[in-house]
Structure formats: structure tokens, C-alpha cells
Design a protein around this motif. Structure first.
Motif, mmCIF file in Angstrom:
data_model
loop_
_atom_site.group_PDB
_atom_site.id
_atom_site.type_symbol
_atom_site.label_atom_id
_atom_site.label_comp_id
_atom_site.label_asym_id
_atom_site.label_seq_id
_atom_site.Cartn_x
_atom_site.Cartn_y
_atom_site.Cartn_z
ATOM 1 N N PHE A 184 0.831 -1.201 0.000
ATOM 2 C CA PHE A 184 0.000 0.000 0.000
ATOM 3 C C PHE A 184 0.867 1.254 0.000
ATOM 4 C CE2 PHE A 184 -3.097 -3.040 1.769
ATOM 5 C CZ PHE A 184 -4.213 -2.715 1.017
ATOM 6 N N PHE A 185 1.877 1.276 0.856
ATOM 7 C CA PHE A 185 2.709 2.466 0.993
ATOM 8 C C PHE A 185 3.466 2.801 -0.289
ATOM 9 C CE2 PHE A 185 3.273 1.778 5.853
ATOM 10 C CZ PHE A 185 2.047 2.385 6.080
ATOM 11 N N GLU A 186 3.889 1.784 -1.034
ATOM 12 C CA GLU A 186 4.711 2.026 -2.216
ATOM 13 C C GLU A 186 3.958 1.726 -3.506
ATOM 14 O OE1 GLU A 186 8.524 0.189 -1.636
ATOM 15 O OE2 GLU A 186 9.015 1.562 -0.001
ATOM 16 N N SER A 204 8.993 6.301 -0.114
ATOM 17 C CA SER A 204 9.421 4.927 0.139
ATOM 18 C C SER A 204 9.319 4.673 1.641
ATOM 19 C CB SER A 204 10.846 4.690 -0.353
ATOM 20 O OG SER A 204 11.748 5.609 0.229
ATOM 21 N N MET A 205 9.130 3.414 1.989
ATOM 22 C CA MET A 205 8.832 3.054 3.373
ATOM 23 C C MET A 205 10.091 2.790 4.182
ATOM 24 S SD MET A 205 6.721 -0.260 4.774
ATOM 25 C CE MET A 205 8.192 -1.311 4.840
ATOM 26 N N LYS A 206 10.153 3.413 5.339
ATOM 27 C CA LYS A 206 11.134 3.071 6.359
ATOM 28 C C LYS A 206 10.387 2.940 7.669
ATOM 29 C CE LYS A 206 15.052 5.437 4.173
ATOM 30 N NZ LYS A 206 15.682 4.187 3.735
ATOM 31 N N PHE A 216 4.909 -0.342 15.298
ATOM 32 C CA PHE A 216 5.720 0.165 14.196
ATOM 33 C C PHE A 216 5.532 1.668 14.032
ATOM 34 C CE2 PHE A 216 4.980 -4.297 13.354
ATOM 35 C CZ PHE A 216 6.250 -4.737 13.028
ATOM 36 N N PHE A 217 6.651 2.352 13.814
ATOM 37 C CA PHE A 217 6.679 3.792 13.561
ATOM 38 C C PHE A 217 7.205 3.971 12.142
ATOM 39 C CE2 PHE A 217 8.315 8.075 13.631
ATOM 40 C CZ PHE A 217 7.554 8.773 14.554
ATOM 41 N N TYR A 218 6.262 4.146 11.194
ATOM 42 C CA TYR A 218 6.620 4.254 9.778
ATOM 43 C C TYR A 218 6.871 5.712 9.408
ATOM 44 C CZ TYR A 218 4.697 -0.485 9.142
ATOM 45 O OH TYR A 218 4.452 -1.834 9.224
#
Length: 274
Positions: free
Chosen positions: A193-195, A202-204, A215-217
Motif C-alpha cells: 500500500f505504501f509504495e 518509500s517506506m522506512k 511500528f513507527f513508519y
């Protein structure tokens, strides 16, 4: 300056007060009903999904500057934005779909210059393009997955809601802004979903918590590599429900399990979608 000092004291007092414990609704699908939240916020003064600010403060201050224009979506009765305000982040707009929640926020923000409360649907935000430097949410996205039976292959309605939220967050961020989502949802489920196509971040992620991790995205707009790819298998993180649930708040556990769902949910589901 005197007003600011008094406000900081009020916020510190709120931080010391434990959040109210909630009796979970009889069915998780109630979380999709605006009427449920209006009724709940009539009596609820404060509740924190996925731990309070003290658990991830170091991560917030790593990614948000005092001068940033911040939008919090799905704020509910959380004190997240007030805690950030105490740390010097003073330009914050808090939104929620519930009229009652917004009224409560406006009462609390009277002596906090720079704090704004607005009624808004996070799937259709009433703000101009590139209006904010940061969009942040805690637990709101997880609610969008509450009726998802298969995290690997979400139902079309679930996927539509999540994509709509992400598209709106992306739209209102400036070209180098960051979307921060504090969640239970694991990276191998969230990354598609994020990408997705059309999103330039981009996801980190980082984790916080003791025996149980949340989780801390962080998704910085404009950082996506057009050629990057990922493997769902390599991103897998073991699901830690089971015996770990005593380390979670009661509603966090309900939101991520099917334990309180009735078998005959058809009428309830139709009511939620209407």
C-alpha cells in the motif's frame, strides 16, 4: 509567555494522568461507524491507541521540526498533538470525523496558540495541495483494516479505503514532506500500500515497545526509486499475538484479533457500509 507556561503545565498534568480504559465494543465492525465514535467521545476524555507519547517521543523529535506545519488525522481523544506541542511543535491541525471529538479538542486548545481542530474525513481532506510538512496518524489506518479477513489479499473495499487515505496524505504534503503512521500493521502487509503506483515516498520504519512492538513508519515524499522492488517473504515479521496479548492495551488486542466478532455479522456489516 505566561500563557505558554500555564499551557505546558496543563499538558504535563494530562501526560501524567493515565488514559481511560475502555470496554471494547461487542463487534469490531462498530469501529467503522461514525455514530459509534460520536457516542463514545461523549463520555471519553482521553484514550491512547498503541501506547502514549513517552514510548515514541524520541522518534517524533527525530522526524518533526518545531517549524513544521503538522496535520494529525483521526486524532480522537488522544493527547498526541498536545504532547508534541509541549515539545515545541506549535503549528498543528488536528482532525477527526467525529463532531464530538472535534468539539472536545477545541475546548482543550483554547489556550494553545497554533493548535487548530477541524472536522474532516481522512479519505477526503478539506485542505489544499502541499499544505503541510508532516501528516501523522496513530491507529487510524489500522481501523480501516478492521473488517479485513485476509491481510495478504485485502477485500476491495478495505483496499479502496486505505488507498484513499494514503492518496490524501500524499496530496496535502509538500514535495519533501513526511507521512508518519504509528501502527500495529506489519511491514510485509503495509508496504504494497505504501509504495503503490502514484505515491512518491518509500517506506522506512522503526519499532518501539517492550515485550510487544509497534511500528513507527516514516514515508518521505519524493524519495521513491522508480526501480526499487521488494520481497514480501524477506519483509516478514512474526505475528506476536497469542501469549503476548497481556502486553497490549485491551482495545489494541481486539482491533488485531477476531476474538470478539460474532458469527452472524451480515446485518452489522451492512449497517456499517450504509
Amino acid at each position: 509567555m505566561a500563557a505558554d507556561t500555564a499551557s505546558s503545565g496543563d499538558i504535563q498534568a494530562q501526560q501524567r494522568s493515565p488514559p481511560e480504559r475502555q470496554d471494547p465494543p461487542p463487534n469490531k465492525l462498530h469501529y467503522l461507524r461514525p455514530s459509534y465514535w460520536d457516542e463514545r467521545f461523549q463520555g471519553e476524555q482521553h484514550y491512547e491507541w498503541f501506547k502514549n507519547y513517552s514510548h515514541f517521543r524520541h522518534l517524533v523529535l527525530k522526524h518533526i521540526k518545531p517549524t513544521d506545519r503538522v496535520l494529525e488525522v483521526g486524532a480522537g481523544s488522544s493527547r498526541l498533538s498536545e504532547d508534541m506541542y509541549r515539545d515545541g511543535i506549535r503549528h498543528i491541525t488536528c482532525t477527526d470525523l467525529s463532531t464530538v471529538a472535534v468539539e472536545r479538542m477545541r475546548e482543550r486548545f483554547v489556550d494553545l496558540p497554533g493548535m487548530v481542530a477541524a472536522e474532516a474525513d481522512m479519505l477526503n481532506l478539506p485542505f489544499d495541495d502541499e499544505s503541510f510538512d508532516v501528516v501523522i496518524e496513530k491507529g487510524a489506518m489500522d481501523v480501516l483494516f478492521v473488517d479485513c479477513d485476509d491481510q495478504w489479499s485485502p477485500e476491495p473495499e478495505v483496499a479502496k479505503r486505505v488507498r484513499g487515505m494514503l492518496a490524501e496524505a500524499h496530496r496535502v504534503l509538500n514535495p519533501t514532506g513526511v507521512f508518519i503512521t504509528i501502527a500495529f500493521g506489519q511491514p510485509h502487509f503495509r508496504r504494497p500500500f505504501f509504495e503503490a503506483e502514484g505515491l512518491t515516498w518509500s517506506m522506512k520504519y522503526e519499532t518501539f515497545g517492550d515485550n510487544f512492538h509497534y511500528f513507527f513508519y516514516t514515508l518521505y515524499k519524493g524519495t521513491k526509486d522508480a526501480g526499487e522492488s521488494f520481497s514480501l517473504e524477506s519483509m516478514a515479521v512474526p505475528l506476536s499475538l497469542g501469549m503476548e496479548h497481556e502486553n497490549m492495551d485491551s482495545e489494541d488486542y481486539l482491533l488485531q484479533s477476531g476474538l470478539s466478532d460474532d458469527d452472524d455479522d451480515d446485518d452489522e456489516e451492512r449497517a456499517c457500509q450504509s
